[in-house]
Write a protein that holds these residues in place. Structure first.
Motif, short mmCIF file in Angstrom:
data_model
loop_
_atom_site.label_atom_id
_atom_site.label_comp_id
_atom_site.label_asym_id
_atom_site.label_seq_id
_atom_site.Cartn_x
_atom_site.Cartn_y
_atom_site.Cartn_z
N ILE A 212 -2.87 3.48 1.41
CA ILE A 212 -3.00 2.64 0.12
C ILE A 212 -2.84 3.51 -1.00
N SER A 213 -2.06 3.54 -1.79
CA SER A 213 -1.90 4.37 -3.08
C SER A 213 -2.55 3.98 -4.28
N ALA A 214 -2.69 4.78 -5.14
CA ALA A 214 -3.45 4.67 -6.54
C ALA A 214 -3.09 3.42 -7.10
N ASP A 215 -1.76 3.00 -7.01
CA ASP A 215 -1.35 1.71 -7.64
C ASP A 215 -1.37 0.55 -6.51
N ARG A 216 -2.11 0.61 -5.84
CA ARG A 216 -2.37 -0.63 -4.66
C ARG A 216 -1.04 -0.85 -3.63
N LYS A 217 -0.37 0.31 -3.77
CA LYS A 217 0.79 -0.17 -2.97
C LYS A 217 0.50 0.03 -1.46
N MET A 218 1.16 -0.39 -0.48
CA MET A 218 0.98 -0.19 0.87
C MET A 218 1.83 0.49 1.59
N LEU A 219 1.68 1.63 2.24
CA LEU A 219 2.56 2.28 3.10
C LEU A 219 2.09 2.43 4.54
N ILE A 220 2.90 1.98 5.18
CA ILE A 220 2.74 2.15 6.85
C ILE A 220 3.02 3.41 7.19
N VAL A 221 2.11 4.12 7.93
CA VAL A 221 2.37 5.32 8.74
C VAL A 221 2.10 5.15 10.06
#
Length: 225
Positions: A212-221
């Motif tokens: 979860i990034s600082a701007d609350r976006k979610m990245l699947i890893v």
């Protein structure tokens, strides 16, 4: 051929939209017991019918059959009550409980063709968390493969469908996600046969984590093998 695992994991998303049956939980045995008995009572070829009912609302499945003297709304209610009574063998897809629990509560929703009472019953039986947001059969006027459900799901979360990743397992839902303008992840955990798809695929949620990034976006890893 399906693309290799890392493809499709480069984009951060504002929200995840999950189908339920076959995507975060496996209810195939229970559903096919109930629908199989219903099909036998109505003189249908059970083996031919069962593959066609997955992923759609019960009322839509029955309406498509156009059986003489059959009231789709009434029959769908009977099937729903039978499914609520039979949750034997309903289990979570591997890793789903931990993965869902790792997501921000306002960052995901369940978008299912099941009625609300049945959805809650199956989630409880599978030991999965109840989401803050859930779209069910009662929330739409037409079910999958129509994209209405995923469009409404994104609206509930206050995001654009273009900012969503849809998790699906069958053709009707995949088509709905595509038509809504979302990206799609195909969950293959309950598939007996290999599905040919251009979308990235996932056989277990143990394969992935979310960042979860600082701007609350979610990245699947992808998790390390």
């Amino acid at each position: 051929m399906s693309p290799p695992m890392p493809r499709g994991f480069e984009k951060p998303y504002a929200a995840f939209l999950f189908d339920m049956d076959g995507t975060i939980l496996n209810s195939i045995r229970a559903a096919e017991r109930v629908w199989g008995e219903w099909a036998r009572r109505h003189g249908l070829d059970v083996a031919a019918f069962l593959p066609k009912m997955h992923g759609s609302r019960g009322i839509d499945t029955i309406t498509r059959l156009n059986l003489p003297g059959v009231d789709p709304e009434h029959e769908a209610k009977l099937v729903t009550e039978a499914e609520i009574a039979d949750v034997d063998d309903v289990v979570a897809i591997p890793g789903a409980a931990a993965f869902l629990s790792s997501l921000p509560p306002d960052g995901w929703a369940i978008v299912t063709s099941s009625p609300l009472r049945l959805a809650r019953r199956r989630l409880e039986a599978a030991g999965l968390p109840l989401p803050r947001f859930m779209l069910t059969a009662e929330d739409v006027s037409i079910g999958k493969p129509n994209p209405q459900c995923y469009i409404l799901g994104a609206e509930r979360l206050g995001v654009s469908t273009q900012d969503c990743l849809v998790f699906e397992d069958v053709a009707a839902g995949i088509t709905a996600g595509e038509a809504a303008g979302a990206d799609v992840m195909v969950v293959t955990a309950t598939h007996h046969d290999k599905m040919e798809t251009l979308h990235p695929t996932l056989s277990s949620y143990d394969e992935i984590s979310v960042r979860i990034s600082a701007d609350r976006k979610m990245l699947i890893v992808p998790n390390a093998a």
